[in-house]
Structure formats: C-alpha cells, structure tokens
Design a protein around this motif. Structure first.
Motif, short mmCIF file in Angstrom:
data_model
loop_
_atom_site.label_atom_id
_atom_site.label_comp_id
_atom_site.label_asym_id
_atom_site.label_seq_id
_atom_site.Cartn_x
_atom_site.Cartn_y
_atom_site.Cartn_z
N ALA A 67 -32.90 58.37 -52.66
CA ALA A 67 -33.54 57.51 -51.67
C ALA A 67 -32.80 56.19 -51.52
O ALA A 67 -32.61 55.69 -50.40
N GLU A 68 -32.36 55.62 -52.64
CA GLU A 68 -31.62 54.36 -52.58
C GLU A 68 -30.28 54.54 -51.88
O GLU A 68 -29.86 53.70 -51.08
N VAL A 69 -29.59 55.66 -52.14
CA VAL A 69 -28.32 55.93 -51.48
C VAL A 69 -28.53 56.11 -49.98
O VAL A 69 -27.75 55.61 -49.16
N LEU A 70 -29.59 56.82 -49.59
CA LEU A 70 -29.89 57.01 -48.17
C LEU A 70 -30.10 55.68 -47.48
O LEU A 70 -29.73 55.49 -46.31
N ASP A 71 -30.73 54.74 -48.17
CA ASP A 71 -31.06 53.45 -47.57
C ASP A 71 -29.85 52.53 -47.44
O ASP A 71 -29.75 51.77 -46.47
N THR A 72 -28.97 52.57 -48.41
CA THR A 72 -27.93 51.54 -48.50
C THR A 72 -26.53 52.01 -48.18
O THR A 72 -25.68 51.20 -47.81
N CYS A 73 -26.25 53.31 -48.32
CA CYS A 73 -24.89 53.80 -48.11
C CYS A 73 -24.65 54.06 -46.63
O CYS A 73 -25.53 54.57 -45.93
N ARG A 74 -23.46 53.72 -46.16
CA ARG A 74 -23.15 53.91 -44.74
C ARG A 74 -22.24 55.12 -44.51
O ARG A 74 -21.57 55.22 -43.48
N SER A 75 -22.24 56.04 -45.44
CA SER A 75 -21.59 57.34 -45.25
C SER A 75 -22.67 58.39 -44.98
O SER A 75 -23.83 58.21 -45.33
N CYS A 76 -22.28 59.48 -44.33
CA CYS A 76 -23.21 60.59 -44.14
C CYS A 76 -23.54 61.19 -45.51
O CYS A 76 -22.66 61.35 -46.35
#
Length: 378
Positions: free
Chosen positions: A227-236
């Motif tokens: 969930a944190e990666v989905l929120d903050t990462c700008r890669s698919c």
C-alpha cells in the motif's frame, strides 16, 4: 501517416532540452531537437523538443510524474535496456511474482533486479527501545550481540536468495519461464523505503511484487508495504497475490480497467498497452460514477471507447458503469461473470492526509481482492 507527425512537447534551454531528450529516449521514445544554434549551441535558447504524435501519451506520463530534472531522473540509459524490479521476501507470492516478471521481461528484453530488504527486529520492535527519564536510549541487546544478529540475518538472506536464484535457473532450463538476465541485491532497511529509494534512483519501468507473506504477521506487513509503495512510488506496480489465476502473460484474457478521467485514462491505457504489447486482452472499461453524474458521462465514455478501439487494435473493449453505493459488490459480481485475470487502476498522486482519510480505489482492491492489480501512476 498522421501518427508519424512530429509535435513539440516542450521548449527549453540547450542543457535542459538534452536532459529531457535523454530521459525520453531511455523509455524508447524517439526525440528530435530543433532550433539548435550550430555555431554556439550551448548558448542557444528556445530549443524545441519534438516527438512523434503516437508517443505523446507515454511522454506526458513521464513528464507529469517525475521530478523531470532531478539527479535521479537525469541519468544515462541502462546498457541492458529496461529494468523490472521484483521485491522479494521468499514467500510463495513473491516467488510467483518472480516467475511472472520473467514472462513480462521476455516481451521487452528487460533485465530483472531481485531486491530483498531485512529489518533489524530490535529496531523494528518499538517496545524494545524506549526513552528513559534522562532522554537516553535503553536497549535490551548488547552491541556485540546485535552485530552477531545482523550478521546472521545477512547470511540467512544471502542463503535464501541463492536458493531462489538456483530455482529460477532450473525453471529457465526446464522451459517453465523464459530466459532473462537477472541480478540480486540484499540490503538492510524498511522494505517500503528500500523499494522507493531504488525506484527513485533506477527508474524501473515496472515493479512486480507479491501481496501475501508466509504467515499472518508477514501478510499484514507486506500488505502495508505494498500500500505504501502504491501511494508513493511513481513507477507502474503489478501486485501478485498467492492465489494467482494464471502463470503466463499469454494466459491473461479478461482485464478490468477502472476509468478515472479522460486525460488520465489515455495515459494509463497507453502504459498498459506498452507493458502487454503482444497480448490479446479483452478490456472492460469500468466507469466509476460520481454524485453529480451517478450514471457517468455517456459522451466521455463513448469518446474513450472510440479512442481505445482506434489506438489499441490488439485489444477488444467494452464498457460498464458501477453504482455509486455498491461499487465493490458489483465488481465482485462482474468478476464472477468474466473470471477477471487482472485489474488496472490509474493511481493519482495524493498527499498524506488524502491517503489517510480518502484511500484510493487501488487500496480498496488491494485488501479486498485476490486478483493481480496493475497500478499506473497518472
């Protein structure tokens, strides 16, 4: 052909125009610079950055979602081509994510990076370290004991990673997964921070990660990490659950795409088409209604459907509108009818307060569905 027409996407100074050209070409977008002063190019101003018209959606997604002239963005193209990042915790779902990443890598001749991070259990446990009255830290572990524990964790992780690498080579040898270049890295730190830091510095075109751990505690942790990666990462980001419904990319048939707005949809669908360019997908454009338009906007839906059919000929498209109050229930009914293989969600950037009090649709689907989900930043 109309799609071969060159269009201007930006006008910059000499230095910034070449930086932007480098960033776009690293993603496979052909770039032409115009108005360069050939006598003294470094003092030329107003250089036009031009691309082919059919590359516009991809270029806009890159420009809108990265700090375009930050040191992490301005770098040389990797010699081995595009990269797929696979965070791995040695659970069943992360191994499945590895297998799926190899199939995707074969479509793009991409390099795979296996990344494992481990956390010091004493540092992770807030109860193990508390402030005393004198504002100093009391620890229950001796320094030497802590160093031995860190060494043991590192050795255990290396052994587990070696086993995974051996397993992957055997799968390649047996023809279970296609061959692809891969390497691994092990580091200490919080998983979400390690993943985001790596993605910021290396800019992988896709992150493939599992969504379940080996026990309840790991499931809770990995869910929050994803969930944190989905929120903050700008890669698919492609999330892979334990109960994966397919083993190969050519087995993906039914895809649900949750439409957001017209511009965001064009950017996200273009990214989907680039990730799965040779797969015949049946895509259901699912419209999320609003209070102002509970039935959606028929004109926008029709225009989006026409655009998709014209620009993505390998896919077939249809539309559906969910109700405002029962979106998850209707989605589950739709899944039972179509046997959905993958969910695609455009994920806009949100600040911390919006993430806490208004979670994205990607969050809801992540914790309520066992279907692989592709989150595309827009």
């Amino acid at each position: 052909m109309q799609n071969d027409r060159l269009i201007t996407i930006a006008i910059h100074t000499y230095e910034k125009a070449h930086q932007l050209k480098n960033i776009l070409e690293c993603e496979g977008i052909s770039v032409v610079l115009q108005n360069v002063n050939l006598t003294t190019p470094v003092v030329s101003s107003g250089i036009r950055v031009r691309i082919h018209e059919n590359d516009l959606p991809m270029a806009l997604r890159l420009i809108e979602n990265i700090e375009i002239f930050s040191p992490s963005a301005v770098k040389q193209c990797p010699a081995g081509g595009p990269e797929i990042l696979v965070p791995i915790d040695f659970s069943t779902s992360s191994i499945q994510a590895c297998f799926l990443a190899f199939h995707i890598a074969s479509l793009h001749k991409a390099h795979i990076k296996l990344l494992h991070s481990f956390c010091d259990p004493i540092m992770a446990d807030s109860a193990a370290m508390q402030l005393s009255d004198t504002m100093t830290f009391d620890t229950t572990a001796d320094v030497i004991e802590q160093m031995q524990e860190d060494k043991l964790l590192t050795e255990t992780s290396r052994k587990d990673m070696q086993e995974v690498e051996s397993q992957l080579r055997e799968k390649i040898k047996d023809g279970v997964i296609p061959p692809a270049m891969f390497s691994s890295d092990i580091t200490e730190g919080l998983p979400e921070e390690v993943i985001n830091n790596y993605a910021s510095s290396h800019n992988p075109f896709l992150i493939v990660m599992g969504t379940r751990g080996t026990n309840k505690q790991n499931r809770a942790m990995l869910g929050s990490v994803t969930a944190e990666v989905l929120d903050t990462c700008r890669s698919c980001v492609l999330t892979v659950p334990e109960s994966l419904r397919f083993k190969r990319t050519d087995e993906i048939r039914e895809v649900i795409y949750f439409a957001a707005s017209r511009q965001q949809d064009i950017l996200a669908l273009d990214a989907l088409y680039r990730i799965f360019p040779e797969t015949s997908l049946s895509v259901t454009l699912t419209v999320l209604p609003t209070k102002k338009k509970p039935q959606g906007d028929p004109e926008v839906i029709t225009n989006l459907l026409d655009y998709c059919r014209k620009n993505y000929p390998a896919y077939t498209f249809k539309t559906m509108t969910l109700s405002l109050s029962h979106e998850m229930e209707e989605f589950e009914n739709l899944d039972q009818q179509l046997h959905v293989n993958m969910i695609v969600v455009p994920t806009p950037r949100k600040n911390i307060f919006a993430r806490l009090f208004n979670p994205t649709l990607a969050h809801k689907l992540l914790f309520h569905s066992d279907i692989p989900m592709l989150s595309i930043p827009v």
